[in-house]
Write an enzyme that holds these catalytic residues in place. Structure first.
Site, PDB file in Angstrom:
ATOM      1  N   SER A 191       6.588  -0.486  10.473  1.00  0.00           N
ATOM      2  CA  SER A 191       5.146  -0.479   9.949  1.00  0.00           C
ATOM      3  C   SER A 191       5.178   0.938   9.268  1.00  0.00           C
ATOM      4  O   SER A 191       5.436   1.957   9.818  1.00  0.00           O
ATOM      5  CB  SER A 191       4.147  -0.821  11.017  1.00  0.00           C
ATOM      6  OG  SER A 191       3.091  -0.435  10.471  1.00  0.00           O
ATOM      7  N   ASP A 222       2.659  -9.443   9.195  1.00  0.00           N
ATOM      8  CA  ASP A 222       1.191  -9.479   9.160  1.00  0.00           C
ATOM      9  C   ASP A 222       0.834 -11.005   8.942  1.00  0.00           C
ATOM     10  O   ASP A 222       0.547 -11.709   8.006  1.00  0.00           O
ATOM     11  CB  ASP A 222       0.589  -8.769   7.868  1.00  0.00           C
ATOM     12  CG  ASP A 222       0.844  -7.256   8.125  1.00  0.00           C
ATOM     13  OD1 ASP A 222       0.340  -6.694   9.021  1.00  0.00           O
ATOM     14  OD2 ASP A 222       1.331  -6.826   7.055  1.00  0.00           O
ATOM     15  N   HIS A 260       9.517  -3.559   3.588  1.00  0.00           N
ATOM     16  CA  HIS A 260       8.880  -3.898   2.163  1.00  0.00           C
ATOM     17  C   HIS A 260      10.259  -4.299   1.360  1.00  0.00           C
ATOM     18  O   HIS A 260      10.183  -5.057   0.357  1.00  0.00           O
ATOM     19  CB  HIS A 260       8.171  -2.642   1.625  1.00  0.00           C
ATOM     20  CG  HIS A 260       6.766  -2.248   2.141  1.00  0.00           C
ATOM     21  ND1 HIS A 260       6.749  -1.083   3.113  1.00  0.00           N
ATOM     22  CD2 HIS A 260       5.817  -2.811   2.403  1.00  0.00           C
ATOM     23  CE1 HIS A 260       5.566  -0.876   3.336  1.00  0.00           C
ATOM     24  NE2 HIS A 260       4.700  -2.030   3.070  1.00  0.00           N
ATOM     25  N   GLN A 307       6.177 -11.509   7.421  1.00  0.00           N
ATOM     26  CA  GLN A 307       5.704 -12.231   8.662  1.00  0.00           C
ATOM     27  C   GLN A 307       4.954 -11.216   9.610  1.00  0.00           C
ATOM     28  O   GLN A 307       4.502 -11.542  10.760  1.00  0.00           O
ATOM     29  CB  GLN A 307       6.872 -13.022   9.139  1.00  0.00           C
ATOM     30  CG  GLN A 307       6.565 -13.695  10.650  1.00  0.00           C
ATOM     31  CD  GLN A 307       5.401 -14.713  10.504  1.00  0.00           C
ATOM     32  OE1 GLN A 307       5.187 -15.226   9.302  1.00  0.00           O
ATOM     33  NE2 GLN A 307       4.911 -15.076  11.486  1.00  0.00           N
ATOM     34  N   HIS A 362       8.880   1.186   3.460  1.00  0.00           N
ATOM     35  CA  HIS A 362       9.988   1.071   4.662  1.00  0.00           C
ATOM     36  C   HIS A 362      10.935  -0.028   4.499  1.00  0.00           C
ATOM     37  O   HIS A 362      10.655  -0.998   3.554  1.00  0.00           O
ATOM     38  CB  HIS A 362       9.241   1.258   6.236  1.00  0.00           C
ATOM     39  CG  HIS A 362       8.418  -0.099   6.347  1.00  0.00           C
ATOM     40  ND1 HIS A 362       8.815  -1.322   6.257  1.00  0.00           N
ATOM     41  CD2 HIS A 362       7.096  -0.097   6.539  1.00  0.00           C
ATOM     42  CE1 HIS A 362       7.621  -2.091   6.666  1.00  0.00           C
ATOM     43  NE2 HIS A 362       6.757  -1.446   6.677  1.00  0.00           N
ATOM     44  N   MET A 399       0.872  -1.355  -0.049  1.00  0.00           N
ATOM     45  CA  MET A 399      -0.004  -0.154   0.100  1.00  0.00           C
ATOM     46  C   MET A 399       0.872   1.301  -0.161  1.00  0.00           C
ATOM     47  O   MET A 399       0.501   2.305   0.145  1.00  0.00           O
ATOM     48  CB  MET A 399      -0.886  -0.044   1.237  1.00  0.00           C
ATOM     49  CG  MET A 399      -1.761  -1.159   1.301  1.00  0.00           C
ATOM     50  SD  MET A 399      -3.443  -1.083   1.897  1.00  0.00           S
ATOM     51  CE  MET A 399      -2.929  -0.607   3.814  1.00  0.00           C
ATOM     52  N   GLY A 400       2.037   1.177  -0.255  1.00  0.00           N
ATOM     53  CA  GLY A 400       3.156   2.360  -0.426  1.00  0.00           C
ATOM     54  C   GLY A 400       3.496   2.673   1.037  1.00  0.00           C
ATOM     55  O   GLY A 400       3.364   1.750   1.946  1.00  0.00           O
TER      56      GLY A 400
HETATM   57  O1  PAF Z   1       0.007  -5.747   3.677  1.00  0.00           O
HETATM   58  C1  PAF Z   1      -0.317  -4.834   3.008  1.00  0.00           C
HETATM   59  O2  PAF Z   1       0.095  -4.021   2.940  1.00  0.00           O
HETATM   60  C2  PAF Z   1      -1.942  -4.994   2.404  1.00  0.00           C
HETATM   61  O3  PAF Z   1      -2.534  -5.587   3.171  1.00  0.00           O
HETATM   62  C3  PAF Z   1      -1.874  -5.784   0.996  1.00  0.00           C
HETATM   63  C4  PAF Z   1      -1.332  -7.125   0.976  1.00  0.00           C
HETATM   64  C5  PAF Z   1      -0.920  -4.973   0.001  1.00  0.00           C
HETATM   65  C6  PAF Z   1      -3.296  -5.725   0.474  1.00  0.00           C
HETATM   66  O4  PAF Z   1      -3.614  -4.395   0.358  1.00  0.00           O
END
Ligand code: PAF
Length: 292
Positions: free
Chosen positions: A182, A147, A34, A145, A31, A27-28
């Site tokens: 996060s 989430d 990602h 992990q 950090h 979702m952009g």
């Molecule tokens: O983990 C996330 O950022 C979101 O839940 C995802 C997997 C991109 C779905 O919108």
């Protein structure tokens, strides 16, 4: 690096890519957590696709959809530096055209933990991830992990709907004091930010209690709760010691376990977890250190 905003642009670009295609949905407001996924895809796959889409369907009515942090310019620069081939940044009307009415609901594993606090959340996540998978058609998709429940829900969906996609779950990345990275950490003021390291400390207490021989899950939850409640800025949502695949709460820890929690600090709800698999703890990676 190509940027696709429409489905046609995505499909045209995708045709040129060598397989396996590895995909990281985001979702952009990226950090290092990602970026660790993206770097892993770069190592393991021929082509790297990342999506940036703030999915309205996974936010509840009282949640932070409007305030959710965004920085597309910075995200694109970071992804380019990681060697990403394609960024897929669809518009909301592409993902949810007028009159939209089709949803993916993963049943049992969506219900406890995050699902109890956020009743429609995993319906939104499963739906958007299924749509992103249909559009990108990757061979492998990478999730963090952090989430943990989301990863369980996605694995179940992929199995149930026969998506020919390998789901790879990568270690959680932590700040130096243990706070799980996060995008929402940006909401914390400096006192709250200091208090937030209590989640990691509490999980560590749970882990050492297990390592000293405690196998009663209730006792482990109590150890974790005591540590969290000692920090005055916290307000607990849940503390769980559950089976890592079914998410059913355990009485006795006789094999694998997921120790997880959601804790409010001010209005921000933080989640964190340690995973016990085959006798080994997966506690995430402190910035700059190998996984411990
Ligand atoms: O983990 C996330 O950022 C979101 O839940 C995802 C997997 C991109 C779905 O919108």
């Amino acid at each position: 690096m190509q940027i696709a905003k429409t489905l046609d642009e995505l499909r045209n670009a995708r045709q040129q890519f060598n397989e396996p295609i590895g995909f990281v949905p985001t979702m952009g407001f990226l950090h290092p957590g990602h970026l660790s996924l993206v770097k892993r895809v770069r190592l393991e796959c021929s082509s790297v696709v990342v999506s940036i889409f703030i999915n309205p369907a996974q936010f509840g009515p009282q949640e932070d959809l409007v305030d959710y942090p965004r920085d597309m310019g910075k995200d694109l620069a970071l992804l380019k530096a990681c060697g990403v081939d394609l960024v897929w940044a669809p518009k909301p009307e592409t993902m949810y055209p007028g009159g939209y009415q089709t949803w993916v609901e993963v049943d049992r594993v969506s219900k406890p933990l995050e699902g109890a606090r956020r009743p429609r959340h995993f319906r939104g996540v499963a739906t958007v991830v299924a749509k992103l998978f249909n559009a990108v058609q990757p061979q492998k998709a990478y999730f963090g992990q952090k989430d943990a429940q989301q990863a369980v829900v996605i694995r179940q969906m992929v199995k149930d709907l026969n998506f020919p996609i390998d789901i790879v779950v990568c270690p959680l990345i932590r700040e130096i004091d243990g706070l799980a990275m996060s995008s929402r950490n940006v909401y914390l003021n400096s006192n709250q930010r200091q208090a937030a390291s209590v989640l990691y400390r509490a999980l560590k207490k749970g882990q050492s209690s297990y390592e000293s021989g405690e196998r009663n899950a209730k006792k482990l939850r109590e150890v974790i709760i005591k540590e969290i409640d000692a920090e005055p800025l916290t307000h607990r949502d849940y503390v769980s010691v559950a089976h890592p695949d079914t998410l059913v709460e355990l009485d006795i820890i006789d094999q694998d376990a997921l120790m997880s929690m959601a804790v409010y600090i001010g209005k921000t709800c933080l989640i964190d977890n340690f995973l016990l698999r085959n006798g080994n703890w997966h506690t995430g990676q402190l910035t700059g250190e190998p996984e411990g």
